[in-house]
Design a protein around this motif. Structure first.
Motif, PDB file in Angstrom:
ATOM      1  N   ALA A  47       1.055  -1.156   0.051  1.00  0.00           N
ATOM      2  CA  ALA A  47      -0.121   0.027   0.049  1.00  0.00           C
ATOM      3  C   ALA A  47       0.878   1.300   0.076  1.00  0.00           C
ATOM      4  CB  ALA A  47      -0.880  -0.072   1.220  1.00  0.00           C
ATOM      5  N   PRO A  48       1.581   1.525  -0.933  1.00  0.00           N
ATOM      6  CA  PRO A  48       2.346   2.873  -1.283  1.00  0.00           C
ATOM      7  C   PRO A  48       1.637   4.084  -0.972  1.00  0.00           C
ATOM      8  CG  PRO A  48       2.147   1.876  -3.324  1.00  0.00           C
ATOM      9  CD  PRO A  48       1.262   0.950  -2.397  1.00  0.00           C
ATOM     10  N   PRO A  50      -3.818  -4.023   3.637  1.00  0.00           N
ATOM     11  CA  PRO A  50      -2.565  -3.501   3.712  1.00  0.00           C
ATOM     12  C   PRO A  50      -2.205  -2.027   4.137  1.00  0.00           C
ATOM     13  CG  PRO A  50      -3.200  -4.912   1.747  1.00  0.00           C
ATOM     14  CD  PRO A  50      -4.269  -4.647   2.536  1.00  0.00           C
ATOM     15  N   ALA A  51      -3.351  -1.298   3.656  1.00  0.00           N
ATOM     16  CA  ALA A  51      -3.256   0.143   3.884  1.00  0.00           C
ATOM     17  C   ALA A  51      -3.322   0.486   5.392  1.00  0.00           C
ATOM     18  CB  ALA A  51      -4.159   0.919   3.326  1.00  0.00           C
ATOM     19  N   ILE A  52      -4.085  -0.196   6.244  1.00  0.00           N
ATOM     20  CA  ILE A  52      -4.309  -0.075   7.655  1.00  0.00           C
ATOM     21  C   ILE A  52      -2.643  -0.606   8.198  1.00  0.00           C
ATOM     22  CG2 ILE A  52      -5.340  -0.552   9.883  1.00  0.00           C
ATOM     23  CD1 ILE A  52      -7.712  -1.472   7.930  1.00  0.00           C
ATOM     24  N   ILE A  53      -1.974  -1.391   7.747  1.00  0.00           N
ATOM     25  CA  ILE A  53      -0.929  -1.838   8.336  1.00  0.00           C
ATOM     26  C   ILE A  53       0.285  -0.881   8.029  1.00  0.00           C
ATOM     27  CG2 ILE A  53       0.906  -3.546   8.002  1.00  0.00           C
ATOM     28  CD1 ILE A  53      -1.567  -5.671   7.480  1.00  0.00           C
ATOM     29  N   ALA A  54       0.140  -0.560   6.782  1.00  0.00           N
ATOM     30  CA  ALA A  54       1.229   0.634   6.484  1.00  0.00           C
ATOM     31  C   ALA A  54       1.036   1.915   7.084  1.00  0.00           C
ATOM     32  CB  ALA A  54       1.100   1.160   4.905  1.00  0.00           C
ATOM     33  N   ALA A  55      -0.306   2.254   7.404  1.00  0.00           N
ATOM     34  CA  ALA A  55      -0.316   3.549   8.287  1.00  0.00           C
ATOM     35  C   ALA A  55       0.143   3.186   9.889  1.00  0.00           C
ATOM     36  CB  ALA A  55      -2.083   3.792   8.197  1.00  0.00           C
ATOM     37  N   ARG A  56      -0.196   2.217  10.325  1.00  0.00           N
ATOM     38  CA  ARG A  56       0.344   1.628  11.446  1.00  0.00           C
ATOM     39  C   ARG A  56       1.887   1.777  11.645  1.00  0.00           C
ATOM     40  NH1 ARG A  56      -0.096  -4.470  13.307  1.00  0.00           N
ATOM     41  NH2 ARG A  56       1.595  -4.241  11.679  1.00  0.00           N
ATOM     42  N   ASN A  57       2.488   1.310  10.541  1.00  0.00           N
ATOM     43  CA  ASN A  57       4.203   1.484  10.512  1.00  0.00           C
ATOM     44  C   ASN A  57       4.467   2.732  10.256  1.00  0.00           C
ATOM     45  OD1 ASN A  57       3.782  -1.577  10.310  1.00  0.00           O
ATOM     46  ND2 ASN A  57       4.170  -1.635   8.242  1.00  0.00           N
ATOM     47  N   ASP A  58       3.578   3.483   9.727  1.00  0.00           N
ATOM     48  CA  ASP A  58       4.293   5.042   9.890  1.00  0.00           C
ATOM     49  C   ASP A  58       3.686   5.796  10.945  1.00  0.00           C
ATOM     50  OD1 ASP A  58       5.505   4.357   7.666  1.00  0.00           O
ATOM     51  OD2 ASP A  58       4.051   5.316   5.975  1.00  0.00           O
ATOM     52  N   GLN A  59       2.838   5.268  11.952  1.00  0.00           N
ATOM     53  CA  GLN A  59       2.164   5.997  13.012  1.00  0.00           C
ATOM     54  C   GLN A  59       1.468   7.031  12.560  1.00  0.00           C
ATOM     55  OE1 GLN A  59       2.266   5.079  16.388  1.00  0.00           O
ATOM     56  NE2 GLN A  59       2.791   3.025  15.363  1.00  0.00           N
ATOM     57  N   HIS A  60       0.581   6.970  11.580  1.00  0.00           N
ATOM     58  CA  HIS A  60      -0.478   7.852  11.011  1.00  0.00           C
ATOM     59  C   HIS A  60      -1.604   7.682  11.581  1.00  0.00           C
ATOM     60  CE1 HIS A  60       2.238   9.556   7.533  1.00  0.00           C
ATOM     61  NE2 HIS A  60       2.726   9.991   8.665  1.00  0.00           N
ATOM     62  N   HIS A  61      -2.746   8.671  11.740  1.00  0.00           N
ATOM     63  CA  HIS A  61      -3.931   8.497  11.854  1.00  0.00           C
ATOM     64  C   HIS A  61      -4.589   8.199  10.566  1.00  0.00           C
ATOM     65  CE1 HIS A  61      -3.832  10.336  15.972  1.00  0.00           C
ATOM     66  NE2 HIS A  61      -2.846  11.094  15.528  1.00  0.00           N
ATOM     67  N   PHE A  62      -5.678   6.984  10.666  1.00  0.00           N
ATOM     68  CA  PHE A  62      -5.980   6.567   9.369  1.00  0.00           C
ATOM     69  C   PHE A  62      -7.684   6.665   9.610  1.00  0.00           C
ATOM     70  CE2 PHE A  62      -7.238   2.873   6.623  1.00  0.00           C
ATOM     71  CZ  PHE A  62      -6.401   3.330   5.609  1.00  0.00           C
ATOM     72  N   PHE A  63      -8.162   7.408   8.499  1.00  0.00           N
ATOM     73  CA  PHE A  63      -9.608   7.504   8.460  1.00  0.00           C
ATOM     74  C   PHE A  63     -10.115   6.626   7.362  1.00  0.00           C
ATOM     75  CE2 PHE A  63      -7.819  11.353  10.475  1.00  0.00           C
ATOM     76  CZ  PHE A  63      -8.772  11.652  11.410  1.00  0.00           C
ATOM     77  N   VAL A  78      -6.176  -5.494  12.707  1.00  0.00           N
ATOM     78  CA  VAL A  78      -5.032  -5.179  12.914  1.00  0.00           C
ATOM     79  C   VAL A  78      -4.626  -4.477  14.310  1.00  0.00           C
ATOM     80  CG1 VAL A  78      -3.386  -3.582  12.073  1.00  0.00           C
ATOM     81  CG2 VAL A  78      -4.798  -4.713  10.309  1.00  0.00           C
ATOM     82  N   GLY A  79      -5.859  -4.090  14.881  1.00  0.00           N
ATOM     83  CA  GLY A  79      -6.027  -3.816  16.171  1.00  0.00           C
ATOM     84  C   GLY A  79      -4.990  -2.267  16.367  1.00  0.00           C
ATOM     85  N   TYR A  80      -5.049  -1.572  15.281  1.00  0.00           N
ATOM     86  CA  TYR A  80      -4.416  -0.078  15.233  1.00  0.00           C
ATOM     87  C   TYR A  80      -5.325   0.842  16.101  1.00  0.00           C
ATOM     88  CZ  TYR A  80      -1.860   3.941  13.938  1.00  0.00           C
ATOM     89  OH  TYR A  80      -1.061   5.072  13.524  1.00  0.00           O
ATOM     90  N   LYS A  81      -4.674   1.507  17.189  1.00  0.00           N
ATOM     91  CA  LYS A  81      -5.448   2.285  17.910  1.00  0.00           C
ATOM     92  C   LYS A  81      -5.704   3.525  17.278  1.00  0.00           C
ATOM     93  CE  LYS A  81      -1.621   4.156  20.749  1.00  0.00           C
ATOM     94  NZ  LYS A  81      -1.212   4.316  21.988  1.00  0.00           N
ATOM     95  N   HIS A  82      -5.271   4.099  16.286  1.00  0.00           N
ATOM     96  CA  HIS A  82      -5.345   5.406  15.737  1.00  0.00           C
ATOM     97  C   HIS A  82      -6.291   5.172  14.476  1.00  0.00           C
ATOM     98  CE1 HIS A  82      -3.212   7.580  18.481  1.00  0.00           C
ATOM     99  NE2 HIS A  82      -1.895   6.835  18.247  1.00  0.00           N
ATOM    100  N   CYS A  89      -2.505  12.491   8.911  1.00  0.00           N
ATOM    101  CA  CYS A  89      -3.358  11.732   8.762  1.00  0.00           C
ATOM    102  C   CYS A  89      -3.562  11.246   7.353  1.00  0.00           C
ATOM    103  CB  CYS A  89      -4.739  12.696   9.104  1.00  0.00           C
ATOM    104  SG  CYS A  89      -4.876  13.459  10.683  1.00  0.00           S
ATOM    105  N   GLU A  90      -4.227   9.973   7.129  1.00  0.00           N
ATOM    106  CA  GLU A  90      -4.474   9.592   5.680  1.00  0.00           C
ATOM    107  C   GLU A  90      -5.861   9.205   5.835  1.00  0.00           C
ATOM    108  OE1 GLU A  90      -1.770   6.179   5.407  1.00  0.00           O
ATOM    109  OE2 GLU A  90      -0.140   7.302   5.942  1.00  0.00           O
ATOM    110  N   PHE A  91      -6.617   9.182   4.412  1.00  0.00           N
ATOM    111  CA  PHE A  91      -7.862   9.083   4.404  1.00  0.00           C
ATOM    112  C   PHE A  91      -8.071   8.005   3.268  1.00  0.00           C
ATOM    113  CE2 PHE A  91      -6.997  13.374   6.044  1.00  0.00           C
ATOM    114  CZ  PHE A  91      -8.170  13.413   7.078  1.00  0.00           C
ATOM    115  N   VAL A  92      -8.874   7.313   3.484  1.00  0.00           N
ATOM    116  CA  VAL A  92      -9.310   6.518   2.262  1.00  0.00           C
ATOM    117  C   VAL A  92     -10.889   6.054   2.237  1.00  0.00           C
ATOM    118  CG1 VAL A  92      -9.285   3.784   1.633  1.00  0.00           C
ATOM    119  CG2 VAL A  92      -7.193   5.084   2.141  1.00  0.00           C
TER     120      VAL A  92
END
Length: 507
Positions: free
Chosen positions: A16-17, A124-137, A149-153, A104-107
């Protein structure tokens, strides 16, 4: 200056680039231009975004709007860019604060009413956002993927108005309230598919135990109705559960393929059984927008090919490279994608076109032509080929002592697997020739015995190494530190196809 930058994620196989959505508002005749290698489904976002903003109560700027999707050399497809484009226009026109978009990232895809619709392949996008520690909408209907995934953000959005209120600090969005604490190793329980259901076929049962313990590829050969498919369907209860990292790896492939992984099946190994009319693209993967095929959907699990001789030979030969490398590369003009495909192949077939070699209606030449549908190099990929004969007369009606259950066999399989992983870091089926020489613990006279047997059977060097791996697995199941000649002899006993071909050549 009326410009805004919003981050989102593209879909490129299981990667998920990050994509930067740049929105510029300038004076001039009202226009809406979309650049950055968008495909038709992305170009249509212009109409969806305009209607969604107006119907959600926002002002659509009557200016020259230019939207750039960077990097420009990455193809973009799907409706996932609707939400970031809309947020970019709102930020550029000062309808939402631009500083609220930091990290922040939006999809999400927009409905004409301003509601946020779900997208496929978001894991894959959620995992990539977790690796970059970005908020994911993301759309609220994709919540099940975020829970894996269990990403809190991770924030869940149902409508553009809810998102705008959150960015203004006037409201809250639903967060992930349950981290993956429910994922824990469950005690072994009796499955509905149990080995004790299979009457007789003790050699085939033991062969299946060896295949499960070492991750070996296996081929069942026998007349119709002898229990080949029944045995193959009972290998999953013998295998240990996936680890969390392995399960996420598998779930990401299924997410890209548009398949939903249920939480209760998250740690279960996949079992795929495609029909023999499947094409090479269905099996390997591909398409104009490449999707994973059956071999990738069976990653970390089992690919069962029933009636394997009915598959086209070209389709089966496509499996040869993935069986060796554990991945498949799909090259297209637009992109080159790699999908993981480390699967265990279990297959079943009849020994002749009429079903049986005894009292067969087919001639030896017809049987050989039937068996030649499986090429020699493809047959070489099987570590075990097991004969599943007809049961002796009276077996079905007489009383039977209760045989071993899948739970009891699974315990031995787990002990053998733990032993292999602690010794070499991989299962025996994945040992390199160098590791096999170090960890095989085979004496030189026993290697000479094996080489003599391989030469007399006319087998390849690959088979020489595969028999050593099977022998090592048999020794591990018996908790033996060394590989004895009896283990090698037993491994040589699981070469039913070689014996059948030798018998036909003598006729």
């Amino acid at each position: 200056m009326a410009i805004a930058c919003v981050f989102t994620r593209a879909s490129c196989g299981v990667e998920a680039p990050r994509v930067t959505v740049e929105v510029h508002l300038s004076n001039g005749l009202p226009a809406f231009n979309l650049v950055g290698l968008p495909e038709t489904s992305v170009k249509e976002a212009k109409e969806r975004v305009r209607s969604a903003l107006i119907n959600a109560g926002f002002e659509f700027p009557q200016k020259r709007i230019t939207v750039n999707l960077a990097p420009a050399d990455l193809p973009k497809q799907g409706g996932r860019y609707d939400l970031p484009i809309a947020v970019g226009i709102l930020a550029a026109s000062n309808q939402v604060p631009a500083k609220a978009l930091h990290q922040c990232e939006f999809v999400g895809e927009l409905a004409l009413s301003g509601q946020i619709r779900p997208c496929s392949g978001l894991l894959p996008a959620i995992i990539a956002a977790r690796n970059d520690q970005h908020h994911f909408f993301m759309p609220i209907e994709n919540r099940h993927e975020a829970e894996l995934v269990g990403y809190k953000h991770s924030y869940f959005v149902a409508h553009l108005q809810n998102l705008a209120a959150f960015l203004h600090g006037q409201a809250q969005l639903p967060l992930l309230d349950t981290l993956p604490e429910w994922i824990e190793e469950e005690p072994l329980v009796q499955s509905s598919l149990c080995m004790s259901d299979v009457i007789g076929q003790y050699q085939a049962k033991h062969g299946l135990e060896i295949a499960a313990a070492g991750g070996h590829n296996m081929l069942f050969i026998g007349p119709p109705g002898t229990g080949k498919s029944m045995l193959a369907n009972r290998i999953i209860p013998l295998l240990p559960k996936l680890t969390y990292d392995e399960a996420i790896e598998v779930a990401a492939i299924h997410s890209v393929a548009g398949l939903h992984v249920k939480p209760q099946n998250f740690l279960n190994r996949p079992f795929r059984s495609p029909h023999h009319t499947s094409s090479s693209i269905a099996l390997i993967g591909g398409g104009s927008h490449p999707k994973p095929g059956e071999i990738s959907l069976a990653h970390r699990g089992i690919l069962f090919l029933d009636e394997i001789a009915e598959f086209p030979r070209k389709v089966l030969d496509c499996l040869r490279e993935p069986l060796e490398t554990g991945q498949v590369e799909i090259s297209r003009a637009a992109a080159k994608l790699t999908f993981l495909s480390r699967f265990q192949l279990i297959a079943a077939m009849n020994p002749s076109p009429c079903g049986d070699t005894e009292r067969a209606r087919s001639t030896p030449d017809q049987i050989q032509r039937y068996l030649s549908r499986l090429s020699g190099p493809f047959l070489d990929r099987f570590d075990l080929t097991v004969d599943v004969p007809k049961l002796p007369a009276g077996t079905l009606t007489q009383q039977h002592q209760p045989s071993e259950s899948s739970v009891e066999i699974a315990k031995r399989v787990k002990q053998a697997r733990d032993l292999q992983l602690s010794r070499s870091g991989v299962l025996n089926s994945e040992l390199t020739p160098k590791q096999l020489k170090q960890d095989g613990a085979i004496t030189q006279p026993d290697l000479a015995f094996l080489e003599q047997s391989v030469v007399s059977l006319g087998l390849s060097v690959r088979s020489f190494h595969r028999i050593q791996r099977v022998s090592r697995t048999i020794a591990d199941l018996q908790q033996s530190p060394t590989t004895e000649r009896s283990h090698i002899a037993q491994a040589l006993g699981y070469r039913a196809m070689d014996r059948l071909l030798a018998k036909l050549n003598q006729q």
